[in-house]
Scaffold this motif. Structure first.
Motif, PDB file in Angstrom:
ATOM      1  N   LYS A  68     -10.058 -28.870  39.823  1.00  0.00           N
ATOM      2  CA  LYS A  68     -11.198 -29.878  40.140  1.00  0.00           C
ATOM      3  C   LYS A  68     -12.313 -29.126  40.248  1.00  0.00           C
ATOM      4  O   LYS A  68     -12.276 -27.931  40.138  1.00  0.00           O
ATOM      5  N   TRP A  69     -13.697 -29.823  40.204  1.00  0.00           N
ATOM      6  CA  TRP A  69     -14.924 -28.969  39.938  1.00  0.00           C
ATOM      7  C   TRP A  69     -15.151 -28.449  41.261  1.00  0.00           C
ATOM      8  O   TRP A  69     -15.767 -27.278  41.408  1.00  0.00           O
ATOM      9  N   ARG A  70     -14.607 -28.925  42.280  1.00  0.00           N
ATOM     10  CA  ARG A  70     -15.140 -28.280  43.803  1.00  0.00           C
ATOM     11  C   ARG A  70     -14.221 -26.759  43.593  1.00  0.00           C
ATOM     12  O   ARG A  70     -14.667 -25.732  44.448  1.00  0.00           O
ATOM     13  N   TRP A  71     -13.055 -26.730  43.216  1.00  0.00           N
ATOM     14  CA  TRP A  71     -12.290 -25.628  43.263  1.00  0.00           C
ATOM     15  C   TRP A  71     -13.023 -24.617  42.096  1.00  0.00           C
ATOM     16  O   TRP A  71     -12.996 -23.326  42.501  1.00  0.00           O
ATOM     17  N   ASN A  72     -13.516 -25.012  41.026  1.00  0.00           N
ATOM     18  CA  ASN A  72     -14.134 -24.341  40.087  1.00  0.00           C
ATOM     19  C   ASN A  72     -15.134 -23.474  40.600  1.00  0.00           C
ATOM     20  O   ASN A  72     -15.304 -22.607  40.522  1.00  0.00           O
ATOM     21  N   LEU A  73     -16.004 -24.236  41.237  1.00  0.00           N
ATOM     22  CA  LEU A  73     -17.424 -23.838  41.804  1.00  0.00           C
ATOM     23  C   LEU A  73     -17.142 -22.758  43.019  1.00  0.00           C
ATOM     24  O   LEU A  73     -17.813 -21.641  43.097  1.00  0.00           O
ATOM     25  N   LEU A  74     -16.260 -23.090  43.700  1.00  0.00           N
ATOM     26  CA  LEU A  74     -15.646 -22.013  44.681  1.00  0.00           C
ATOM     27  C   LEU A  74     -15.096 -20.704  44.258  1.00  0.00           C
ATOM     28  O   LEU A  74     -15.574 -19.568  44.673  1.00  0.00           O
ATOM     29  N   ILE A  75     -14.192 -20.839  43.080  1.00  0.00           N
ATOM     30  CA  ILE A  75     -13.814 -19.746  42.690  1.00  0.00           C
ATOM     31  C   ILE A  75     -14.864 -19.006  41.810  1.00  0.00           C
ATOM     32  O   ILE A  75     -15.134 -17.552  41.714  1.00  0.00           O
ATOM     33  N   PHE A  76     -15.953 -19.510  41.354  1.00  0.00           N
ATOM     34  CA  PHE A  76     -17.041 -19.086  40.325  1.00  0.00           C
ATOM     35  C   PHE A  76     -17.791 -17.940  41.479  1.00  0.00           C
ATOM     36  O   PHE A  76     -18.221 -16.967  41.163  1.00  0.00           O
ATOM     37  N   ILE A  77     -18.322 -18.794  42.489  1.00  0.00           N
ATOM     38  CA  ILE A  77     -19.041 -18.082  43.408  1.00  0.00           C
ATOM     39  C   ILE A  77     -18.411 -16.869  44.241  1.00  0.00           C
ATOM     40  O   ILE A  77     -19.020 -15.724  44.516  1.00  0.00           O
TER      41      ILE A  77
END
Length: 507
Positions: A68-77
């Motif tokens: 999901k997008w929230r996990w993608n953004l967290l991993i990216f940061i």
């Protein structure tokens, strides 16, 4: 409403697809679990994988894309933050080991990295190097080989991290799932007649002006069943034909289309009727696939219809209208239906009813005469003179069964579509009897009696009507004096017509 009635007639009525509002007194059926949601999401969760979770790490890129997008953004940061902190710490460690931190403001000392005398300055040097900003204040000197090696490692690692994370984010943003949201399916499916055949229909539409290249639609029927061997299949999948053999499943989706499944003996809905629909439990999964014209990626849109969402005896309202120079699609009526006259029974019941014989289509049976007529024929069989003097061909016919010959004569006399106009058109035995003066015995009387059955012509002329209006004229049968003389020395076959003589000569 008045405009719709003028357009479709008084027999049709627009109905609300919300059955709760239409039938408030009907009992509310418990909502059962769906296999595929209306938005296309499969309602399936995988559990107790055990050691199989390691397979997700073997395909890490797909795993990140599917998150999901929230996990993608967290991993990216977190990935970039941790990488920056680690690399900045390595630069600080090199400066600490070399003693550059103690000579930070000494102009005569040559450090590994100029103007790096604490951790914040090391972190800023890493950011300037990674982002290729290069302010020119902090730089690597030639007296630091370990700093040059770390710089090369930093460049390679930064390129890998950028390619992995930025590529993952780009793929996730350009996924065709968002394009699938602009593909519409009707809320309900309908069952009604089309071209004289009972069909299951639903509607699909494209909200965007960009086309779906090579659009194809498929349908699956998901229903529990039990095999003859006793095996229970909870979610058995069966294919529904929506034009695979004719190419109707290949769609040119520039305007809303109505997809049709013909209910025939090969269809799983062959025995489905309006009454049995209330007791059935099934789910129809619709899959629409195509290539997005702008990106060239394959897009798939899904939806499903349960038995509660199939309306018997309904049809979709038209949504296309011709304007000045273009066609207009009114999506406000995309889900609307109206009732049409539809037989409530299944196709199987209809075929069984049509296969039964109809009294109007029963063929005309042969007329059976009374037993008096047959008995009269049986009395004539005792005198064998007539059959002895018949030609050889007629004797063989007579010997094969006199009763069959009598019945053939009765059938001939009962047929209305034929009419004997001359002696040559009569059967051979009757010609022989009518031409011989001494053959008026019991058998001949029987055949002549049968011959007297009147023939009714199929069409009457004006002269025939006038003749029938006159008093009946008695029929004069041929007597002995009108028969041709019999030559004692000659054969009886010589007195027969040429037609019979040719038949005897062939034998």
């Amino acid at each position: 409403m008045a405009a719709l009635r003028r357009k479709f007639g008084e027999d049709y009525q627009v109905v609300n697809t919300n059955r709760a509002a239409t039938f408030p007194s009907a009992p509310v059926k418990k909502k059962r679990q769906r296999f595929v949601e209306k938005n296309g999401r499969c309602n399936v969760q995988h559990g107790n994988l055990g050691g199989e979770t390691s397979r997700y790490l073997s395909d890490l890129f797909t795993t990140l894309v599917d998150l999901k997008w929230r996990w993608n953004l967290l991993i990216f940061i977190l990935t970039y933050t941790i990488a920056w902190l680690v690399m900045a710490s390595m630069w600080w460690i090199i400066a600490y080991i070399r003693g550059d931190l103690n000579h930070g403001h000494d102009a005569s000392y040559t450090p590994c990295v100029a103007n790096v005398y604490n951790f914040p300055s090391a972190f800023l040097f890493f950011i300037e190097t990674e982002a290729t900003i290069g302010y020119g204040y902090r730089y690597i000197t030639e007296k630091c080989p370990e700093g040059i090696i770390l710089f090369l490692f930093q460049s390679l690692l930064g390129s890998i991290v950028d390619a992995f994370l930025i590529g993952c984010m780009f793929i996730k943003m350009s996924q065709p799932k968002k394009r699938a949201e602009t593909l519409m399916f009707s809320q309900d499916a309908v069952i009604s007649q089309r071209d004289g055949k009972l069909c299951l229909m639903f509607r699909v539409g494209n909200l965007r002006n960009s086309h779906m290249v090579s659009a194809q639609i498929r349908c699956k029927l998901i229903k529990s069943r039990q095999t003859p061997e006793g095996e229970f299949l909870p979610l058995d999948q069966c294919e529904l034909d929506v034009g695979f053999g004719t190419g109707a499943d290949q769609l040119f989706l520039v305007s809303p289309l109505t997809i049709c499944h013909e209910i025939n003996p090969k269809s799983p809905f062959f025995d489905l009727s309006q009454r049995s629909l209330m007791n059935e439990q099934f789910e129809i999964v619709v899959i629409l696939e195509g290539i997005v014209e702008t990106t060239g990626m394959t897009c798939q849109a899904r939806t499903s219809y349960t038995e509660d969402e199939v309306l018997w005896g309904h049809r979709f309202l038209p949504v296309m209208s011709l304007e000045e120079g273009f066609f207009r699609v009114d999506y406000s009526q995309f889900h609307s239906t109206f009732e049409v006259p539809t037989p409530p029974y299944s196709v199987k019941e209809y075929e069984e009813k049509s296969s039964l014989p109809s009294p109007l289509l029963t063929p005309h049976r042969e007329r059976v005469f009374s037993m008096d007529c047959l008995e009269a024929g049986d009395e004539g069989t005792h005198s064998g003179s007539a059959s002895c003097k018949l030609p050889s061909k007629l004797q063989k016919m007579n010997s094969s069964g006199r009763e069959d010959l009598q019945r053939k004569v009765l059938r001939l006399s009962s047929q209305h579509s034929e009419k004997a106009s001359s002696t040559g058109d009569l059967p051979l035995k009757l010609q022989r009897l009518s031409s011989s003066p001494g053959q008026v015995d019991g058998e001949a009387r029987f055949h002549l009696k049968a011959l007297k059955v009147g023939f009714q012509p199929m069409a009457l002329s004006t002269g025939d009507l006038h003749q029938r209006s006159l008093p009946p004229t008695p029929v004069v049968l041929p007597t002995h004096q009108h028969a041709p003389p019999h030559t004692p020395g000659g054969r009886m076959e010589d007195n027969l017509p040429a037609k019979l003589r040719r038949m005897n000569a062939d034998r």
